[in-house]
Scaffold this active site. Structure first.
Site, PDB file in Angstrom:
ATOM      1  CD  GLU A  37      59.338  54.063  51.536  1.00 22.94           C
ATOM      2  OE1 GLU A  37      59.073  53.154  51.892  1.00 22.94           O
ATOM      3  OE2 GLU A  37      58.646  55.136  51.316  1.00 22.94           O
TER       4      GLU A  37
ATOM      5  N   GLY B  57      26.811  38.654  36.703  1.00 26.78           N
ATOM      6  CA  GLY B  57      26.538  38.752  35.223  1.00 26.78           C
ATOM      7  C   GLY B  57      26.083  39.824  34.917  1.00 26.78           C
TER       8      GLY B  57
ATOM      9  NE  ARG C  10      19.041  40.166  38.986  1.00 25.82           N
ATOM     10  CZ  ARG C  10      18.181  40.268  39.791  1.00 25.82           C
ATOM     11  NH1 ARG C  10      16.860  40.869  39.780  1.00 25.82           N
ATOM     12  NH2 ARG C  10      18.350  39.600  41.005  1.00 25.82           N
TER      13      ARG C  10
HETATM   14  C1  AOF Z   1      55.538  53.949  52.971  1.00 26.82           C
HETATM   15  N1  AOF Z   1      56.178  52.990  52.235  1.00 26.82           N
HETATM   16  O1  AOF Z   1      56.089  50.792  51.511  1.00 26.82           O
HETATM   17  C2  AOF Z   1      54.090  51.669  52.618  1.00 26.82           C
HETATM   18  C3  AOF Z   1      53.661  52.861  53.329  1.00 26.82           C
HETATM   19  O2  AOF Z   1      50.609  50.345  59.845  1.00 26.82           O
HETATM   20  P1  AOF Z   1      51.878  51.275  59.176  1.00 26.82           P
HETATM   21  O3  AOF Z   1      52.874  51.501  60.488  1.00 26.82           O
HETATM   22  O4  AOF Z   1      52.803  50.050  58.441  1.00 26.82           O
HETATM   23  O5  AOF Z   1      51.362  52.235  58.326  1.00 26.82           O
HETATM   24  C4  AOF Z   1      50.483  52.145  57.229  1.00 26.82           C
HETATM   25  C5  AOF Z   1      50.760  53.234  56.715  1.00 26.82           C
HETATM   26  O6  AOF Z   1      51.967  53.449  56.018  1.00 26.82           O
HETATM   27  C6  AOF Z   1      49.792  53.236  55.266  1.00 26.82           C
HETATM   28  O7  AOF Z   1      48.440  53.938  55.296  1.00 26.82           O
HETATM   29  C7  AOF Z   1      50.511  54.384  54.335  1.00 26.82           C
HETATM   30  O8  AOF Z   1      50.366  55.771  54.835  1.00 26.82           O
HETATM   31  C8  AOF Z   1      52.046  54.123  54.617  1.00 26.82           C
HETATM   32  N2  AOF Z   1      52.508  52.905  53.512  1.00 26.82           N
HETATM   33  N3  AOF Z   1      54.400  53.807  53.322  1.00 26.82           N
HETATM   34  O9  AOF Z   1      56.227  54.893  53.391  1.00 26.82           O
HETATM   35  C9  AOF Z   1      55.691  51.687  52.221  1.00 26.82           C
HETATM   36  N4  AOF Z   1      53.308  50.827  52.250  1.00 26.82           N
HETATM   37 ZN    ZN Z   2      56.863  53.863  55.437  1.00 31.00          ZN
END
Ligand code: AOF
Ligand code: ZN
Length: 369
Positions: free
Chosen positions: A56, A306, A308
């Site tokens: 964002e 593969g 299995r």
């Molecule tokens: C968003 N936009 O592009 C992503 C999100 O360790 P941090 O602070 O970066 O947080 C990780 C968490 O942020 C992840 O578990 C998920 O909840 C969110 N990821 N959120 O608004 C993004 N990649």
């Molecule tokens: Zn975020």
């Protein structure tokens, strides 16, 4: 909820954008975000390599002042927590976005609805669940690891016209053509890890890397189920282990006493010295290995054979998606039968797509979770 005719179109574009960094954002999801006003895309962003910055703020920065009064399309609920970056919900509010359209809500306990609440409390109109099935598919690895602490497992099989996946004693047999093979390399690039059994590792001597020009650095972690540590030192896997990591998964059957089995310990030391990591896990219970992989941050696993190994994962209910590539030629005498065919896909899988790659067909089946 009042949806506009273009909502699905822009969400589809945001999902496509998010796929660009699949497998490259570590344990963070690869999220796509578009800022749209009057039908025009003013800015776009995808979660950066390694997982930060999030999508964002990048899309908002690209749109600049234009974001005021615009609609943001986001594949995952914007975050609400102060992690290593400030909350994305706050950034959307600060830029004056009027509406946020979300595909999937975030199961991360630090977010989980709070992102949506923050936006609504600031007077922003929020719609969720747009193209949710496609959105969940693009976030499948992240969602599976968040909710079940294991990677999302895709089983890929290449089957001849007569239902075989290989020929006894012949190593790699050509079943599909170059276009389908390139597609499989793309799948490898999008996966965190790839897995085969020791039988395939010995018979085929595969490299299991991504060799598409420009995408060589997107090779996944390579894993071999190798109960007795038979992986040959001269195999391509071992020879390239320092460049592209390899894990050999040794078993620990109840009768096995690792302290007295000097030969096993010797092989373990030799593999270790060659740069192969040895992990111990019960191969007849794939769930145990998957949990260990989830804990170390692996969100997506491609199982390439593969027969299995594929059967073990299927029997344990640990396959989430099946990609069945079908070549046009017969293998005939000496063929190794595929554990699944179009005619006997397990009942809890849904047929979700069919594609053609050159002379080959690929059917895709998925299980909801
Ligand atoms: C968003 N936009 O592009 C992503 C999100 O360790 P941090 O602070 O970066 O947080 C990780 C968490 O942020 C992840 O578990 C998920 O909840 C969110 N990821 N959120 O608004 C993004 N990649
Ligand atoms: Zn975020």
């Amino acid at each position: 909820m009042v949806l506009l005719p273009e909502d699905e179109r822009f969400m589809a574009a945001a999902i496509r954008l998010s796929r660009q960094h699949l497998g490259l954002t570590s344990t963070n999801p690869s999220v796509g975000c578009l800022i749209v006003k009057d039908g025009v895309i003013l800015g776009g962003g995808v979660t950066a390599l390694g997982g930060r910055p999030h999508a964002e703020p990048q899309a908002l920065a690209a749109a600049g002042e234009g974001a005021r009064g615009a609609t943001a399309y986001v594949t995952l609920e914007p975050c609400s927590h102060y992690g290593r970056t400030p909350p994305c919900a706050e950034a959307l509010i600060a830029y004056g976005v009027a509406r946020v359209v979300i595909s999937v809500t975030d199961p991360d306990q630090r977010v989980s609805g709070r992102g949506i609440n923050m936006l609504r409390e600031a007077g922003i109109e929020v719609d969720t669940g747009i193209l949710e099935r496609e959105g969940r598919r693009s976030l499948a690895g992240y969602l599976m690891r968040q909710t079940r602490n294991r990677p999302y497992v895709t089983l890929k099989l290449a089957v001849s016209a007569d239902g075989m996946i290989g020929k006894t004693g012949e190593g790699q047999v050509r079943i599909t053509g170059d276009i389908a093979r390139a597609q499989v390399q793309m799948l490898r690039a999008e996966s965190d890890a790839i897995l085969v059994g020791i039988g395939t590792a010995i018979a085929d001597d595969p490299e299991l890397t991504c060799r598409l020009p420009g995408l060589e650095d997107r090779s996944p972690l390579r894993i071999v189920i190798d109960d007795e540590l038979q992986l040959p030192l001269g195999s391509k896997l071992v020879r390239t282990a320092r460049q592209y990591p390899v894990i050999a998964v040794a078993g620990h059957p109840p009768s096995f006493d690792e302290n007295t089995d000097a030969a096993f310990l010797g092989r373990r030391a030799v593999l270790d010295a060659a740069g192969v990591e040895v992990l111990q896990s019960n191969s007849s219970e794939p769930g145990e290995l998957l949990e260990a992989l989830g804990t170390r941050g692996i969100s997506s696993l491609l199982v390439e054979g593969g027969a299995r190994t594929a059967q073990r994962f299927l029997d344990a209910g640990m396959v989430d998606r099946i990609l069945l590539f079908q070549g046009p030629a017969d293998i005939g005498e000496g063929g190794i039968e595929s554990p699944v065919l179009k005619s006997n896909i397990p009942a809890d899988f849904m047929h979700v797509g069919e594609s053609r790659f050159g002379d080959d067909l690929c059917d895709e089946y998925e299980r909801g979770f």
